[in-house]
Design a protein around this motif. Sequence first.
Motif, short mmCIF file in Angstrom:
data_model
loop_
_atom_site.label_atom_id
_atom_site.label_comp_id
_atom_site.label_asym_id
_atom_site.label_seq_id
_atom_site.Cartn_x
_atom_site.Cartn_y
_atom_site.Cartn_z
N ALA A 171 -49.81 -28.32 34.60
CA ALA A 171 -48.88 -27.94 35.67
C ALA A 171 -49.57 -28.04 37.02
O ALA A 171 -48.99 -28.51 38.01
CB ALA A 171 -48.36 -26.52 35.44
N PRO B 299 -62.76 -18.86 26.02
CA PRO B 299 -61.65 -18.51 26.91
C PRO B 299 -60.40 -18.12 26.13
O PRO B 299 -60.13 -18.66 25.06
CB PRO B 299 -61.42 -19.79 27.71
CG PRO B 299 -61.98 -20.87 26.88
CD PRO B 299 -63.09 -20.27 26.08
N SER B 300 -59.66 -17.16 26.68
CA SER B 300 -58.45 -16.73 26.00
C SER B 300 -57.22 -17.30 26.67
O SER B 300 -56.12 -16.91 26.35
CB SER B 300 -58.40 -15.21 26.01
OG SER B 300 -58.50 -14.74 27.34
N HIS B 301 -57.41 -18.22 27.63
CA HIS B 301 -56.29 -18.80 28.36
C HIS B 301 -55.76 -20.05 27.64
O HIS B 301 -56.54 -20.82 27.09
CB HIS B 301 -56.73 -19.25 29.75
CG HIS B 301 -57.01 -18.13 30.71
ND1 HIS B 301 -58.09 -17.31 30.58
CD2 HIS B 301 -56.35 -17.73 31.82
CE1 HIS B 301 -58.09 -16.44 31.57
NE2 HIS B 301 -57.05 -16.66 32.34
N PRO B 302 -54.44 -20.27 27.70
CA PRO B 302 -53.93 -21.55 27.22
C PRO B 302 -54.30 -22.66 28.21
O PRO B 302 -54.61 -22.37 29.37
CB PRO B 302 -52.41 -21.34 27.21
CG PRO B 302 -52.17 -20.25 28.19
CD PRO B 302 -53.38 -19.38 28.17
N ARG B 303 -54.27 -23.90 27.73
CA ARG B 303 -54.70 -25.01 28.60
C ARG B 303 -53.55 -25.70 29.32
O ARG B 303 -53.76 -26.40 30.29
CB ARG B 303 -55.49 -26.03 27.78
CG ARG B 303 -56.82 -25.45 27.36
CD ARG B 303 -57.66 -26.46 26.63
NE ARG B 303 -58.92 -25.85 26.20
CZ ARG B 303 -59.75 -26.40 25.36
NH1 ARG B 303 -59.48 -27.56 24.83
NH2 ARG B 303 -60.87 -25.79 25.03
N TRP B 304 -52.31 -25.52 28.83
CA TRP B 304 -51.22 -26.29 29.42
C TRP B 304 -50.99 -26.00 30.90
O TRP B 304 -50.53 -26.90 31.63
CB TRP B 304 -49.92 -26.12 28.62
CG TRP B 304 -49.32 -24.74 28.61
CD1 TRP B 304 -49.48 -23.79 27.66
CD2 TRP B 304 -48.47 -24.16 29.61
NE1 TRP B 304 -48.78 -22.65 27.99
CE2 TRP B 304 -48.15 -22.85 29.18
CE3 TRP B 304 -47.94 -24.62 30.82
CZ2 TRP B 304 -47.33 -22.00 29.93
CZ3 TRP B 304 -47.13 -23.77 31.56
CH2 TRP B 304 -46.84 -22.47 31.11
N PRO B 305 -51.30 -24.79 31.42
CA PRO B 305 -51.12 -24.61 32.87
C PRO B 305 -51.97 -25.56 33.72
O PRO B 305 -51.62 -25.84 34.87
CB PRO B 305 -51.53 -23.15 33.10
CG PRO B 305 -51.22 -22.47 31.81
CD PRO B 305 -51.60 -23.48 30.78
N VAL B 306 -53.07 -26.08 33.14
CA VAL B 306 -53.86 -27.06 33.90
C VAL B 306 -53.01 -28.30 34.19
O VAL B 306 -53.08 -28.87 35.29
CB VAL B 306 -55.13 -27.46 33.11
CG1 VAL B 306 -55.87 -28.57 33.83
CG2 VAL B 306 -56.05 -26.26 32.94
N GLY C 254 -47.52 -18.27 29.42
CA GLY C 254 -48.93 -18.58 29.15
C GLY C 254 -49.87 -17.45 29.49
O GLY C 254 -51.01 -17.70 29.89
N PHE D 279 -66.18 -20.50 31.51
CA PHE D 279 -65.38 -21.19 30.50
C PHE D 279 -66.11 -22.25 29.67
O PHE D 279 -65.56 -22.71 28.68
CB PHE D 279 -64.18 -21.87 31.19
CG PHE D 279 -63.12 -20.90 31.62
CD1 PHE D 279 -62.25 -20.34 30.71
CD2 PHE D 279 -62.99 -20.53 32.95
CE1 PHE D 279 -61.27 -19.44 31.10
CE2 PHE D 279 -62.03 -19.63 33.36
CZ PHE D 279 -61.16 -19.09 32.43
N TYR E 236 -55.40 -17.03 38.22
CA TYR E 236 -54.96 -17.02 36.81
C TYR E 236 -56.15 -17.28 35.87
O TYR E 236 -56.34 -16.56 34.88
CB TYR E 236 -53.88 -18.08 36.63
CG TYR E 236 -53.47 -18.32 35.19
CD1 TYR E 236 -52.69 -17.40 34.51
CD2 TYR E 236 -53.87 -19.47 34.53
CE1 TYR E 236 -52.31 -17.62 33.19
CE2 TYR E 236 -53.49 -19.71 33.22
CZ TYR E 236 -52.71 -18.78 32.55
OH TYR E 236 -52.34 -19.01 31.25
N TYR E 237 -56.93 -18.29 36.18
CA TYR E 237 -58.05 -18.61 35.27
C TYR E 237 -59.29 -17.78 35.59
O TYR E 237 -59.77 -17.00 34.76
CB TYR E 237 -58.38 -20.11 35.35
CG TYR E 237 -57.45 -20.96 34.51
CD1 TYR E 237 -57.53 -20.96 33.13
CD2 TYR E 237 -56.47 -21.75 35.11
CE1 TYR E 237 -56.67 -21.72 32.35
CE2 TYR E 237 -55.60 -22.51 34.34
CZ TYR E 237 -55.71 -22.50 32.96
OH TYR E 237 -54.85 -23.24 32.19
#
Lengths: 486, 68
Positions: B12, B3-10, B60, A412, A88-89
């Motif tokens: 999880a 980064p274009s990812h949200p952080r809340w999955p971290v 996300g 990142f 995912y990341y």
Amino acid sequence: MVLLVLCTYLAVVLGVGLFGHRLFRGTGEDYFVASRSIGPFVLLMTLLGTNMTAFTLLGASGEAYRRGVIVFALMGSSTAIVVPFLIYYLGIRSWQLGKRRGYLTQVQLVRDRYGSNSLGALLFAVVVGLMLPYLLIGVKGGGDALNALTGGPGEGLPAWAGSLAVCAVTYAYVSYGGMRSTAWVNALQTSVFLAFGIVAYVAVMSGFGGLTEAMESLRSAHPDMTDFGGDRFAYLQMGSFLLLPLCTGAFPHLYAHWLSARSMASFRLAIVAYPLLVAAIWFPSVTLGAVGRLEFAPPLDGPVLVKLIVGNTSDVLAGCLAAGVFAAIMSSLDSQILSLGTMFTQDIVRHYGFHGRLGEDRQVWFGRLFVLAFLALAFGCSLVVSQSIFALGTWALTGFAGLLPMFAATLFWRRATARGAFASILTVVALWAYFFIDSLSVEGAYSIGGTGLMPVAVIVPAAALALAAGSLAPASAPLDQSGPNR
Amino acid sequence: MEPSHPRWPVAALVALAVTFENFWMWADDRLLFGLPSNLAYHLGLCVVATATLWAVVSRGWPSDRGKD
């Protein structure tokens, strides 16, 4: 009969691999990342197949035979939790940058990000060095499996014959068809393995009266194999093994598969389905290995999984599962050798000045020759190395896991610098070498000071700290600023 | 690079990692659904991970326009 089924399967694999060549577009990008055209299903199967190695089947079942069902947690559920988040990341971010900037290897990404040739050279050397033990487990696993399937030590075909067959077939379709053949064959092999695995699992377990009865018998005969212990050793070991799947984020062959995706949406299926499919592979491997203890008393002269199958199923089914074992081995080996060829072609041949003098097809040939030499080295090592597949795999995974902080920061962390990346990689090399040398004087499974704490639990945080310290410390002089030569 | 990812999955991921260490039942040798209880627990954890990841890709999914 076992050999007949196995040879038929290898011929089918070779046929599918060679068919992939018919769609070859004649460019380096098509050979190395299939022109970034792989869709969701093939991407899922190929990511799964690439991570499903001799370590998963022969190594995990062998370890479960020694230690019990705890092995599912140590490597199965930890992989199911950690790896999809890495896809995912890191996977999606790598794909975004790779597509935009034309990257084909991790070294290109790192060189470009930090503007340092020497950092790229160091990373190339470390990754190739770590690939040797990882590739070795596949080569060795093929030999061990064929020997056990055809009668075992002294009676069966020599282990070198299985190792040679695995190397030859894999090399043939990878060098001829590149990434597209590799991805297609991986999808086929993962499907074959899952299908044959389920049939063989049911056949073997029914010989023990079914799964529940087998577990009852195991609990009565060997109660220590059905619980997880509960002491400080187990706590430290469980925590350590949760870090081991981080290696997936630093594998060069996984990176290449990420880049081969057709679109960002292609990753969705792989991310969601990964945990259940990992469980579907590790659960039978671990439970069969554990119940093998009911049938065979230690010490065991061959892979427990193969011995169970040969002893409890028909010849045809044993042959099918032999094909499944070879599928698992080759579906990783092909991606590993393709990524090695890609790295050599892109990071050495092209980067160091041969780009203008050699056509793309000649560059690809250099990659093929490098892979041939590397496979020959791994084959030679497989004849003399006596460590278990599980132990070999653990050391390789530990080294790759140590590289993860540097890769994650590259993608990142804006403040990461070449100096921090250097510090991180050198810390991994130094600690890995120290623990490996220390392990040579220890009988059996190694942990730091016998506490249960694995080297990976020290190496990963140390690599992250070195990265942060090297990046945030005030610079006294600029490092190598020569920039990428691409 | 942004980064274009949200952080809340971290968060999880951290929650799953914490529940991975089910130390309170490691010495439990009972069978649950015909399996050793610890093995059943970790199989269940794989199912929970799948559900979590379904939420991650549904809620996300990163932007396709990450900046360099």
